[in-house]
Design an enzyme around this catalytic site. Structure first.
Site, PDB file in Angstrom:
ATOM      1  N   SER A 162       0.838  -1.201   0.000  1.00 57.38           N
ATOM      2  CA  SER A 162       0.000   0.000   0.000  1.00 57.38           C
ATOM      3  C   SER A 162       0.869   1.245   0.000  1.00 57.38           C
ATOM      4  CB  SER A 162      -0.910   0.013   1.231  1.00 57.38           C
ATOM      5  OG  SER A 162      -1.547   1.265   1.376  1.00 57.38           O
ATOM      6  N   LYS A 163       0.477   2.243  -0.790  1.00 56.18           N
ATOM      7  CA  LYS A 163       1.248   3.497  -0.826  1.00 56.18           C
ATOM      8  C   LYS A 163       1.062   4.303   0.454  1.00 56.18           C
ATOM      9  CE  LYS A 163      -2.252   6.150  -3.382  1.00 56.18           C
ATOM     10  NZ  LYS A 163      -2.529   6.856  -4.652  1.00 56.18           N
ATOM     11  N   ARG A 164       0.084   3.934   1.262  1.00 56.45           N
ATOM     12  CA  ARG A 164      -0.188   4.683   2.488  1.00 56.45           C
ATOM     13  C   ARG A 164       0.584   4.156   3.698  1.00 56.45           C
ATOM     14  NH1 ARG A 164      -4.767   4.119  -0.467  1.00 56.45           N
ATOM     15  NH2 ARG A 164      -5.832   6.045  -1.103  1.00 56.45           N
ATOM     16  N   LYS A 165       1.394   3.134   3.510  1.00 55.47           N
ATOM     17  CA  LYS A 165       2.108   2.525   4.632  1.00 55.47           C
ATOM     18  C   LYS A 165       3.618   2.748   4.561  1.00 55.47           C
ATOM     19  CE  LYS A 165      -1.222  -1.235   5.406  1.00 55.47           C
ATOM     20  NZ  LYS A 165      -1.363  -2.714   5.488  1.00 55.47           N
ATOM     21  N   ASN A 174       8.005   8.145  -2.924  1.00 52.78           N
ATOM     22  CA  ASN A 174       7.544   6.984  -2.197  1.00 52.78           C
ATOM     23  C   ASN A 174       7.879   5.774  -3.050  1.00 52.78           C
ATOM     24  OD1 ASN A 174       6.047   4.850  -1.166  1.00 52.78           O
ATOM     25  ND2 ASN A 174       4.300   6.110  -0.628  1.00 52.78           N
TER      26      ASN A 174
END
Length: 524
Positions: free
Chosen positions: A253-256, A290
């Site tokens: 996940s890009k949010r982690k 990221n």
């Protein structure tokens, strides 16, 4: 019928590694089969749509060399290719589904649906909507509307039997109809949801193969139901495994990012990229920096072919030994029957290793061209570069060899492109190599006089001169070579000193030694 595949990103952010891997599989399959690859923009979710994010998506695909036969900026006979521009078409399909009884208008409030769901849970039963607020006729509709209710349109899913499909990756899959909910396909404001839009578009665009991530497998029954209700031909489905976190089976996940930065290899790649970005004067707080996003690798100087080669192996293999493929070989060998069912773990270290191999194999002129934009962005060379700057860069790249792992690593050698009077000296290096050794300054002064007379000023002749100097002074090579390196580059590390001096040339070498002697002079 010619093979037609599609990839349909939502313009809500930058391209995710997993999404690009799925796009690559679609592109390879279409190219291998001599078919067409369609790029479609799924922007039905107005609240999440970020229009400015479309440009990085298109640029990312173009950087990777994943071209599309139809779609944004290409057009084609099946457009428009933005779902936000196809609402009239979706409305006509909603009307058609209502007319044939495959959908209905539902006037239940979210709270009423939730109450039914909770009642089912409390009784230990699976939730199945009662359809209590379904409008079965115009009179029902008028009655509900007179009460101030607003309707959504739901699919009227079967309550018995099963759907059986042959998935091209997962094999035979079975879905019991009784487990399916009456999914909403149109909101109360009239906008249509993804599940309807994607079926309509796949039909209208004549998509023959839907190759997508396995998390969409559960969406397949409702989409098949819509297609069958419209009496349209079904595409073949292939659900590929998701890309997992390093050393885990959890979806990447890009949010982690903060979690992943605790992983050594992930942290190393991220730090490497951040360092390059800072030296170019870029904002490293930007979400593109990221390592879960493809744009990260473009902006720090990975080669697109190396990234594609690595993504190919995330869930696909030709055999148990072949790992490097040219683009043409990827197309020739790709097939869906070699796609694995298990999640594929993202390994930043392996990606970096593939990048290093690709960079090392790159011809000198192409490697020079790949590294130049980083120097121009950082302001170290002119834009466009002057011929002498290109020549110097070519010499630096050749001398640095495998030290340049990604194109942005050329910034490690920005000292070659700074004016002599703007060279930055590392204070610790000056202290360690010039100030602390008592013999450093006297030896460097003697060496300067010798270098002023060397003819020609080439690496091999400089090597001979240094050895002669060491013998005459009865010293070890380390007593002068480290001081000389700091004097002309401002730091303690780099490729061969003799290559370094030859690239700088006599005038710059002497000017920098003079500056270093001033830096090393005791302060009054």
């Amino acid at each position: 019928m010619a093979v037609r595949t599609r990839f349909a990103p939502s313009p809500t952010g930058y391209l995710h590694i997993g999404g690009v891997r799925t796009a690559l599989f679609n592109w390879l399959f279409a190219r291998q089969q001599g078919g067409q690859f369609v790029l479609r923009i799924d922007d039905t979710d107005i609240q999440r749509n970020v229009s400015e994010s479309l440009r990085p998506i298109l640029d990312g695909f173009r950087w990777l060399g994943i071209d599309w036969d139809e779609g944004p900026e290409v057009d084609g006979p099946h457009g428009p290719y933005f779902q936000s521009q196809r609402q009239a078409r979706y409305q006509s399909v909603v009307d058609q589904l209502l007319a044939v009884g495959a959908a209905y208008r539902d006037f239940a409030t979210p709270e009423e649906i939730q109450q039914e769901r909770q009642a089912a849970e409390q009784s230990g039963m699976s939730f199945v909507y009662s359809r209590r607020w379904m409008a079965t006729c115009d009179a029902d509709r008028r009655r509900f509307e007179s009460d101030g209710r607003r309707s959504v349109v739901r699919l009227k899913m079967p309550r018995e039997g099963a759907l059986v499909l042959e998935d091209l990756v997962r094999g035979r899959v079975r879905f019991a109809w009784e487990a399916e909910q009456d999914h909403v396909i149109q909101r109360s404001d009239g906008t249509c949801l993804y599940h309807l839009a994607t079926v309509v578009d796949d039909c209208d665009f004549e998509i023959t193969h839907v190759i997508r991530a396995e998390e969409h497998l559960s969406n397949t029954p409702r989409q098949v139901f819509i297609a069958q209700a419209l009496n349209t031909a079904l595409p073949r489905y292939a659900h590929v495994p998701y890309v997992a976190e390093p050393g885990s089976k959890t979806k990447l996940s890009k949010r982690k990012l903060n979690k992943y930065l605790k992983h050594r290899d992930f942290a190393s790649v991220a730090a490497h990229g951040m360092s390059i970005a800072r030296r170019m004067g870029l904002d490293v707080s930007d979400e593109t920096f990221n390592p879960v996003l493809v744009d990260f690798y473009r902006r720090v100087g990975f080669l697109p072919d190396a990234v594609l080669n690595y993504l190919l192996l995330l869930g696909w293999s030709l055999d148990d030994k072949t790992e490097r493929f040219t683009r043409r070989e990827m197309i020739r060998h790709f097939s869906l029957d070699r796609v694995n069912r298990a999640p594929a773990g993202f390994d930043p270290a392996k990606l970096m290793a593939m990048q290093q191999q690709a960079m090392l194999a790159l011809p000198l002129d192409k490697k020079t061209a790949a590294t130049m934009p980083f120097l121009t962005t950082a302001g170290h060379v002119a834009d466009p570069p002057r011929p002498e700057e290109i020549d110097r860069l070519r010499a630096v790249v050749e001398a640095a060899s495998d030290r340049i792992r990604v194109a942005g690593d050329i910034l490690d050698y920005d000292d070659f492109f700074r004016p002599d009077d703007a060279l930055i000296y590392d204070e610790k290096a000056v202290e360690k190599r010039l100030k602390r050794p008592t013999e450093a300054v006297p030896l460097l002064k003697k060496l300067r006089g010798r270098l002023a007379e060397v003819q020609p000023f080439s690496a091999d002749i400089l090597d001979e001169e240094f050895r002669a100097f060491v013998a005459e002074e009865a010293i070890k090579i380390g007593q002068i070579i480290h001081a000389a390196r700091v004097a002309v580059t401002g730091k303690t590390v780099g490729f061969g000193l003799f290559d370094t001096l030859a690239i700088l040339g006599r005038d710059s070498t002497l000017a920098r030694i003079d500056r270093a002697l001033q830096e090393a002079a005791p302060t009054q």
